[in-house]
Design an enzyme around this catalytic site. Structure first.
Site, PDB file in Angstrom:
ATOM      1  N   TRP A  61       0.837  -1.195   0.000  1.00 39.38           N
ATOM      2  CA  TRP A  61       0.000   0.000   0.000  1.00 39.38           C
ATOM      3  C   TRP A  61       0.868   1.239   0.000  1.00 39.38           C
ATOM      4  O   TRP A  61       2.069   1.179   0.208  1.00 39.38           O
ATOM      5  CB  TRP A  61      -1.018  -0.007   1.132  1.00 39.38           C
ATOM      6  CG  TRP A  61      -0.488  -0.109   2.557  1.00 39.38           C
ATOM      7  CD1 TRP A  61       0.739  -0.560   2.965  1.00 39.38           C
ATOM      8  CD2 TRP A  61      -1.205   0.226   3.730  1.00 39.38           C
ATOM      9  NE1 TRP A  61       0.840  -0.530   4.328  1.00 39.38           N
ATOM     10  CE2 TRP A  61      -0.343  -0.051   4.841  1.00 39.38           C
ATOM     11  CE3 TRP A  61      -2.455   0.729   3.991  1.00 39.38           C
ATOM     12  CZ2 TRP A  61      -0.712   0.160   6.164  1.00 39.38           C
ATOM     13  CZ3 TRP A  61      -2.834   0.944   5.318  1.00 39.38           C
ATOM     14  CH2 TRP A  61      -1.977   0.662   6.378  1.00 39.38           C
ATOM     15  N   ASN A  62       0.203   2.390  -0.299  1.00 43.16           N
ATOM     16  CA  ASN A  62       0.916   3.652  -0.465  1.00 43.16           C
ATOM     17  C   ASN A  62       0.160   4.791   0.198  1.00 43.16           C
ATOM     18  O   ASN A  62      -1.067   4.740   0.349  1.00 43.16           O
ATOM     19  CB  ASN A  62       1.035   4.011  -1.954  1.00 43.16           C
ATOM     20  CG  ASN A  62       1.750   2.970  -2.765  1.00 43.16           C
ATOM     21  OD1 ASN A  62       2.958   2.816  -2.684  1.00 43.16           O
ATOM     22  ND2 ASN A  62       1.003   2.216  -3.567  1.00 43.16           N
ATOM     23  N   HIS A  69      -7.489  19.230  -7.818  1.00 41.95           N
ATOM     24  CA  HIS A  69      -7.727  19.489  -9.240  1.00 41.95           C
ATOM     25  C   HIS A  69      -6.544  18.983 -10.063  1.00 41.95           C
ATOM     26  O   HIS A  69      -5.896  19.729 -10.789  1.00 41.95           O
ATOM     27  CB  HIS A  69      -8.004  20.980  -9.451  1.00 41.95           C
ATOM     28  CG  HIS A  69      -9.195  21.448  -8.685  1.00 41.95           C
ATOM     29  ND1 HIS A  69     -10.462  21.484  -9.218  1.00 41.95           N
ATOM     30  CD2 HIS A  69      -9.316  21.852  -7.390  1.00 41.95           C
ATOM     31  CE1 HIS A  69     -11.320  21.899  -8.300  1.00 41.95           C
ATOM     32  NE2 HIS A  69     -10.640  22.129  -7.179  1.00 41.95           N
ATOM     33  N   HIS A  73     -10.634  15.376 -13.204  1.00 40.57           N
ATOM     34  CA  HIS A  73     -11.170  15.780 -11.903  1.00 40.57           C
ATOM     35  C   HIS A  73     -12.499  16.526 -12.027  1.00 40.57           C
ATOM     36  O   HIS A  73     -12.888  16.969 -13.098  1.00 40.57           O
ATOM     37  CB  HIS A  73     -10.148  16.623 -11.128  1.00 40.57           C
ATOM     38  CG  HIS A  73      -9.826  17.944 -11.746  1.00 40.57           C
ATOM     39  ND1 HIS A  73      -8.778  18.124 -12.627  1.00 40.57           N
ATOM     40  CD2 HIS A  73     -10.392  19.170 -11.612  1.00 40.57           C
ATOM     41  CE1 HIS A  73      -8.718  19.399 -12.986  1.00 40.57           C
ATOM     42  NE2 HIS A  73      -9.698  20.052 -12.394  1.00 40.57           N
ATOM     43  N   ASP A  75     -14.977  19.610 -10.661  1.00 36.55           N
ATOM     44  CA  ASP A  75     -15.057  20.937 -10.049  1.00 36.55           C
ATOM     45  C   ASP A  75     -16.410  21.087  -9.384  1.00 36.55           C
ATOM     46  O   ASP A  75     -17.450  21.019 -10.055  1.00 36.55           O
ATOM     47  CB  ASP A  75     -14.923  22.042 -11.107  1.00 36.55           C
ATOM     48  CG  ASP A  75     -13.532  22.164 -11.696  1.00 36.55           C
ATOM     49  OD1 ASP A  75     -12.596  21.545 -11.150  1.00 36.55           O
ATOM     50  OD2 ASP A  75     -13.388  22.866 -12.712  1.00 36.55           O
ATOM     51  N   HIS A  79     -15.609  25.676  -5.616  1.00 32.70           N
ATOM     52  CA  HIS A  79     -14.267  25.902  -6.152  1.00 32.70           C
ATOM     53  C   HIS A  79     -14.042  27.359  -6.565  1.00 32.70           C
ATOM     54  O   HIS A  79     -12.906  27.828  -6.554  1.00 32.70           O
ATOM     55  CB  HIS A  79     -14.062  24.974  -7.363  1.00 32.70           C
ATOM     56  CG  HIS A  79     -12.778  25.146  -8.097  1.00 32.70           C
ATOM     57  ND1 HIS A  79     -11.556  25.278  -7.461  1.00 32.70           N
ATOM     58  CD2 HIS A  79     -12.499  25.203  -9.430  1.00 32.70           C
ATOM     59  CE1 HIS A  79     -10.600  25.403  -8.365  1.00 32.70           C
ATOM     60  NE2 HIS A  79     -11.135  25.375  -9.567  1.00 32.70           N
ATOM     61  N   HIS A 207     -15.590  28.818 -15.256  1.00 35.18           N
ATOM     62  CA  HIS A 207     -15.576  28.680 -13.799  1.00 35.18           C
ATOM     63  C   HIS A 207     -16.554  29.663 -13.153  1.00 35.18           C
ATOM     64  O   HIS A 207     -17.352  29.292 -12.286  1.00 35.18           O
ATOM     65  CB  HIS A 207     -14.171  28.927 -13.260  1.00 35.18           C
ATOM     66  CG  HIS A 207     -13.211  27.814 -13.472  1.00 35.18           C
ATOM     67  ND1 HIS A 207     -12.559  27.603 -14.666  1.00 35.18           N
ATOM     68  CD2 HIS A 207     -12.789  26.833 -12.635  1.00 35.18           C
ATOM     69  CE1 HIS A 207     -11.772  26.544 -14.552  1.00 35.18           C
ATOM     70  NE2 HIS A 207     -11.895  26.061 -13.339  1.00 35.18           N
TER      71      HIS A 207
END
Length: 257
Positions: A61-62, A69, A73, A75, A79, A207
């Site tokens: 695992w990590n 973003h 991804h 928004d 945002h 946006h």
């Protein structure tokens, strides 16, 4: 047979195809670069915790580090300043994460002009041929930019005058936000706005207007060429980050073949 049984049967038989619209997420994933004095997001990184060794003999695992973003991804309205009183990514209703989608294909125009902008007239002409934009659905804007996504420099396409990537005009962004029934806009570029949108009036209109209208954005999509102009169903799965402005997202499309 119930609707869900028909869906499962279609997936099993291949009459319904699942198309992955998500770019792989790694340290090579292109990320948005803002000029000074603005602060930039961090690249995606993996930090190994254990890998079948003395740190953990039976498991791998990590830890991950990334910005909200990064890569493909989502928004959320919060945002942007125009949506600051809107939903964070954990508050987006689950029912809105499964919705119809249409694809507007302007890849030829973007190939000729990296700064190509979608205008209201282009969308109106598309509707005259293909029908209205979907109520409560997504407008997916194909520019062919996903072909560049394995090369960060080509993907961001920046020079001394700034980034040159296709997008949507300020007038069209306003119209999509205020006059159409879509719930969001999906693009293949690093963000929903054009590379030159910092110089638009207002700056970054996708946006500003779409998130301000409680609509959503999806970015860095791939494989839009495999979708029909209309008829696909989009499934977007952002992490429900409490207070989050967005999230890396696995985006899938269901297409009837």
């Amino acid at each position: 047979m119930s609707v869900l049984a028909e869906l499962v049967g279609g997936l099993a038989s291949g009459s319904i195809e699942v198309v992955d619209l998500t770019a792989p997420l790694s340290e090579k994933t292109p990320i948005l670069r803002l000029p000074e004095p603005f602060v930039n997001t961090i690249p995606f990184t993996l930090q190994e915790i254990s890998r079948y060794d003395e740190r953990g003999p039976a498991w791998y695992w990590n830890n991950i580090a990334t910005g909200e973003h990064t890569g493909t991804h989502f928004d959320a309205p919060i945002h942007w300043t125009t949506g600051k009183d809107g939903d964070d990514v954990s508050q987006v209703p689950a029912a809105r994460l499964v919705a119809p989608a249409v694809v507007l294909d302007f890849a030829e125009q973007a190939a000729r002009d990296a700064d190509f902008l979608l205008e209201v007239d282009y969308v109106m002409r598309w509707q005259a041929e293909h029908g209205p934009l979907p109520e409560g659905g997504w407008l997916l804007y194909r520019t062919g930019w996903d072909a560049r996504s394995d090369d960060a420099a080509a993907f961001l396409n920046a020079d001394d005058t700034g980034s040159h990537t296709p997008g949507i005009s300020a007038q069209c962004a306003t119209w999509l936000a205020e006059r159409t029934p879509i719930i969001g806009l999906g693009v293949e570029t690093v963000g929903t706005d054009a590379g030159a949108a910092h110089g638009f009036h207002p700056p970054f209109p996708c946006h500003s207007f779409l998130l301000g209208a409680n609509k959503y954005g999806l970015t860095q999509l791939r494989n839009l060429s495999r979708l029909p102009s209309r008829g696909a169903v989009l499934i977007a799965g952002p992490l429900p980050i409490v207070g989050g402005s967005g999230s890396p997202t696995r985006v899938l499309a269901l297409v009837e073949r």
